[in-house]
Design a protein around this motif. Structure first.
Motif, PDB file in Angstrom:
ATOM      1  N   GLN A 186       5.350   4.543   2.163  1.00 32.94           N
ATOM      2  CA  GLN A 186       5.725   5.745   2.902  1.00 32.94           C
ATOM      3  C   GLN A 186       6.506   5.381   4.169  1.00 32.94           C
ATOM      4  O   GLN A 186       7.527   6.012   4.461  1.00 32.94           O
ATOM      5  CB  GLN A 186       4.470   6.538   3.267  1.00 32.94           C
ATOM      6  N   GLN A 187       6.057   4.397   4.916  1.00 30.79           N
ATOM      7  CA  GLN A 187       6.771   3.971   6.125  1.00 30.79           C
ATOM      8  C   GLN A 187       8.176   3.488   5.782  1.00 30.79           C
ATOM      9  O   GLN A 187       9.133   3.787   6.504  1.00 30.79           O
ATOM     10  CB  GLN A 187       6.000   2.868   6.853  1.00 30.79           C
ATOM     11  N   GLU A 235       0.807   3.500   2.162  1.00 35.06           N
ATOM     12  CA  GLU A 235       1.228   3.681   3.556  1.00 35.06           C
ATOM     13  C   GLU A 235       2.456   2.828   3.877  1.00 35.06           C
ATOM     14  O   GLU A 235       3.368   3.284   4.568  1.00 35.06           O
ATOM     15  CB  GLU A 235       0.067   3.371   4.509  1.00 35.06           C
ATOM     16  N   GLU A 236       2.491   1.593   3.365  1.00 30.82           N
ATOM     17  CA  GLU A 236       3.677   0.738   3.556  1.00 30.82           C
ATOM     18  C   GLU A 236       4.884   1.355   2.857  1.00 30.82           C
ATOM     19  O   GLU A 236       5.993   1.359   3.394  1.00 30.82           O
ATOM     20  CB  GLU A 236       3.423  -0.666   3.013  1.00 30.82           C
ATOM     21  N   SER A 242       0.862  -1.181   0.000  1.00 26.80           N
ATOM     22  CA  SER A 242       0.000   0.000   0.000  1.00 26.80           C
ATOM     23  C   SER A 242       0.900   1.234   0.000  1.00 26.80           C
ATOM     24  O   SER A 242       2.098   1.151   0.298  1.00 26.80           O
ATOM     25  CB  SER A 242      -0.889   0.006   1.248  1.00 26.80           C
TER      26      SER A 242
END
Length: 162
Positions: A64-65, A61-62, A59
């Motif tokens: 970005q992290q 979000e993954e 994702s």
């Protein structure tokens, strides 16, 4: 999480270049099936190089992290080139690409001097990587798309600042 090879930082999974006990050339996790995250990174300060390895379709979000972890890693320095290995990934959506470019703009100071080589095999993934390159035309980070890992590595070496 660090990789199993001593002295070789690898976050988010195994280092695929680290041989397991049988010397197969894959980390121990791969021998029992991939159970880890869909994106991992490895920083080689001596090269210098940041490898982003996709193990599926993370994702945003993954992603970005993972990128935040790269930028915060003590081994990372601005200007390190990125080798983005998307050979085992599905094509990114246009919205995913827009969000990635937005992130790159927001962190452009920490990425200053970087060059990005994206490697993918499938026609759809290659096409979306070309879209990303086109959408990022005004970013001060050169992005090139390749179907061959060795060509991407060669481009990163040949375009390195001297």
């Amino acid at each position: 999480m660090r990789g199993a090879c001593p002295g070789r930082p690898f976050v988010g999974g195994h280092d695929p270049s680290c041989p397991d006990a049988e010397g197969s050339g894959v980390g121990a996790e791969a021998a029992i099936g991939w159970l880890g995250p869909r994106l991992s990174y490895f920083i080689d300060p001596a090269a210098p190089l940041v490898r982003l390895l996709y193990h599926g379709a993370p994702s945003f979000e993954e992603w970005q992290q993972t990128m935040e972890a790269v930028l915060a890693d003590p081994a990372y320095r601005p200007g390190f080139p990125f080798l983005v290995d998307r050979r085992f990934d599905e094509p990114a959506s246009p919205e995913y690409v827009r969000r990635v470019i937005r992130f790159l703009w927001l962190h452009v100071a920490k990425l200053a001097g970087s060059r990005w080589a994206i490697v993918t095999w499938t026609p759809a993934s290659y096409g979306m990587a070309r879209v990303k390159k086109a959408m990022a035309f005004d970013l001060p980070l050169p992005i090139e798309v390749f179907k061959d890992l060795e060509q991407a590595e060669r481009w990163l070496r040949e375009t390195a600042p001297r």
